[in-house]
Design a protein around this motif. Structure first.
Motif, mmCIF file in Angstrom:
data_model
loop_
_atom_site.group_PDB
_atom_site.id
_atom_site.type_symbol
_atom_site.label_atom_id
_atom_site.label_comp_id
_atom_site.label_asym_id
_atom_site.label_seq_id
_atom_site.Cartn_x
_atom_site.Cartn_y
_atom_site.Cartn_z
ATOM 1 N N GLY A 56 80.565 78.664 102.219
ATOM 2 C CA GLY A 56 79.773 78.841 103.427
ATOM 3 C C GLY A 56 80.620 79.251 104.607
ATOM 4 O O GLY A 56 81.846 79.301 104.527
ATOM 5 N N SER A 57 79.944 79.544 105.705
ATOM 6 C CA SER A 57 80.634 80.031 106.904
ATOM 7 C C SER A 57 80.197 79.265 108.138
ATOM 8 O O SER A 57 80.314 79.755 109.262
ATOM 9 C CB SER A 57 80.333 81.518 107.104
ATOM 10 N N GLY A 66 87.678 83.372 101.272
ATOM 11 C CA GLY A 66 87.099 84.626 101.752
ATOM 12 C C GLY A 66 87.127 84.694 103.270
ATOM 13 O O GLY A 66 86.500 85.555 103.868
ATOM 14 N N ARG A 96 75.335 79.900 93.709
ATOM 15 C CA ARG A 96 76.529 80.650 93.261
ATOM 16 C C ARG A 96 76.833 80.382 91.790
ATOM 17 O O ARG A 96 77.332 81.268 91.088
ATOM 18 C CB ARG A 96 77.718 80.306 94.156
HETATM 19 N N1 LIG Z 1 86.216 79.289 101.221
HETATM 20 C C1 LIG Z 1 85.931 80.461 101.777
HETATM 21 O O1 LIG Z 1 86.766 81.182 102.271
HETATM 22 C C2 LIG Z 1 84.581 80.801 101.514
HETATM 23 C C3 LIG Z 1 83.735 81.801 102.180
HETATM 24 N N2 LIG Z 1 83.402 81.514 103.547
HETATM 25 C C4 LIG Z 1 82.541 81.780 101.278
HETATM 26 O O2 LIG Z 1 81.471 81.382 101.676
HETATM 27 O O3 LIG Z 1 82.707 82.124 100.134
#
Ligand SMILES: NC(=O)C[C@H](N)C(=O)O
Length: 502
Positions: A131-132, A177, A363
């Protein structure tokens, strides 16, 4: 000494070395601050009061005995709750690991302890780092200290908010990410994703093993460099660990100019979809880099258009495999079906049904589908090919520039609930950070100013693999010029949090 929580880690280290303050005092000051503001911010899932104070007392005793100590000895730190800590609950913000106490320390935690850094507690995140915004935490979202109605980014929103709210001078995050850099961007803090393999992943609960990387969260570039040198370096317990020692970052962070440095603006990261104020702040920072002697060029990375799509095949595929171990048999939650026979299969289904949140399930289902026979080549295989194209784009860009720059995130912090029901809108927060993970290269985000809405904007610097020192050089110089312009750090402009009386 007043206001110990306002000091940077480097300043605290100097005060500790000069014996002007003790680690117990510094640690207690942060525990007090946590008690005062974390009811609102909710950066922490678990607080280690006794253990942190005991570690602080131990390092004070070693200093009093004249022992030679690490530079950050006595400086407390917060650790994202996806990194295992021996004897301390570690949940990855999931119900499936509620109350789980790991029997061992992650390598980076061992290094923190060896350096004499008291661990204040474990910070909140989106469940399993998916998540973000931290809204996917099973234990409630973290709030952004700049505006408690807004998200602190994610997945490492807890680590970023803890540092932004002066609850901890330093924190550890993980970035698969963008989960170190995007929260840093929206909270006005500094976050570094090291080169893949630069910091051991041993003891990091895996999300996507080919992308995951732990790294520092701090309030200054120098502090990130100091922490990076503590946690980085080769680890025989992680098969993807690089052989390189972690050195040269602190020296690079102290650079004074950028003469001869070629800075590439990535054309694809900054146009449509980026907030006006974000773009303006970015351009102002680029002008400062030029002023410091950098040569600015524009580079093009055409395959970045497919980065998000490739990431959302590779990440779910790896996550579905990594998360298979949470089956109700080995550790954490175990739910037995209330009706019918109690078979292994039915216990697994009941446990995973009850223990995982919606985003994690989404996911796992996506990843299982992408890896299934008949679809493997079409989905996972194609995504891997895109990954190679992205790596080639980076290689071509780095032939023309020593570092690449872009805004870290397309927008400033958004309000709770705004993107929760629209996964695609949520995923787009990472559009500028994901390419670095797909290529394994290092990236850093530092605050570049405020947007029109008065919220912080992040400036991203990317470097070739193993050239993390370049991030600190460019980041350090830019930070100095920006703080001169603002007359102090950006976080000094954040509204004061209301302090709860205890
Ligand atoms: N852990 C991350 O970097 C994850 C990224 N924000 C995602 O939702 O996959």
């Amino acid at each position: 000494m007043s206001d110990l929580t306002r000091r940077t880690a480097a300043e605290l280290a100097a005060l500790l070395a000069a014996k002007e303050v003790s680690s117990v005092e510094v640690t207690q000051a942060h525990l007090d601050r946590m008690a005062a503001v974390d009811g609102d911010v909710h950066a922490f899932l678990h607080v280690n009061t006794d253990e942190a104070l005991a570690a602080a007392a131990a390092v004070d005793a070693r200093r009093a005995a004249g022992e030679e100590l690490a530079e950050l000895a006595g400086v407390p730190i917060a650790v994202k709750d996806i990194i295992v800590t021996k004897g301390q609950v570690t949940t990855a913000a999931s119900k499936i690991l509620e109350n789980w106490v790991p029997p061992y320390d992650a390598t980076l935690v061992t290094k923190l302890r060896a350096a004499g850094m008291p661990i204040l507690g474990k910070t909140n995140l989106d469940e399993f780092a998916m998540g973000s915004s931290t809204e996917h935490s099973a234990y409630g979202a973290t709030r952004n200290p700049w505006d408690l109605e807004r998200i602190p980014g994610g997945s490492g929103g807890g680590s970023a908010a803890a540092v932004a709210a002066f609850e901890a001078p330093l924190a550890i995050g993980t970035d698969t990410g963008g989960s170190i850099r995007q929260p840093a961007a929206v909270t006005g803090t500094v976050g570094t994703k090291p080169t893949y393999g630069g910091v051991s992943r041993y003891g990091l609960i895996a999300l996507a093993s080919s992308l995951d990387q732990a790294g520092p969260v701090s309030r200054t570039v120098l502090d990130s460099a100091l922490l990076h040198e503590v946690i980085g370096g080769h680890d025989p317990l992680d098969s993807t660990s690089l052989p390189d020692p972690a050195t040269g970052y602190v020296a690079a962070a102290r650079s004074r100019d950028l003469k001869g440095v070629r800075v590439g603006i990535v054309k694809e990261l900054g146009g449509e979809g980026y907030q006006e104020g974000v773009r303006r702040s970015f351009e102002q920072s680029v002008a400062l880099l030029q002023q410091a002697g950098a040569e600015v060029v524009e580079v093009s990375c055409p395959s970045f258009e497919y980065a998000l799509a490739a990431y959302y095949l590779i990440l779910p595929a790896e996550a579905s495999s990594n998360l298979a171990k949470f089956d109700g048999m080995r550790f954490g939650l175990r739910v037995e079906p209330t009706d019918g026979p109690v078979t292994a299969e039915r216990v697994m289904a009941a446990t995973r049904g009850a223990g995982f949140g919606d985003e994690v399930k989404r996911r796992i289902i996506l990843g299982t589908y992408a890896l299934s026979a008949g679809y493997y080549d079409a989905y996972y295989g194609s995504a891997q090919k895109v990954r190679t194209l992205i790596q080639r784009d980076f290689a071509a860009a780095f032939a023309r520039a020593d570092v690449l720059v872009s805004p870290t995130a397309p927008t400033t912090a958004f309000k709770f609930g705004e993107k929760l029901d629209d996964p695609m809108a949520m995923y787009l927060n990472d559009v500028a950070t994901i390419p670095a993970n797909l290529a394994g290269i290092p990236g850093l985000s530092l605050p570049s100013g405020l947007s029109d809405d008065g919220l912080p904007v992040g400036f991203q610097v990317l470097a070739p693999a193993r050239e993390d020192a370049r991030l600190y050089r460019v980041g350090g110089v830019l930070e100095r010029l920006l703080t001169e312009k603002w007359g102090g750090p950006l976080l000094a402009q954040a509204p004061e949090l209301e302090v709860a009386s205890r």
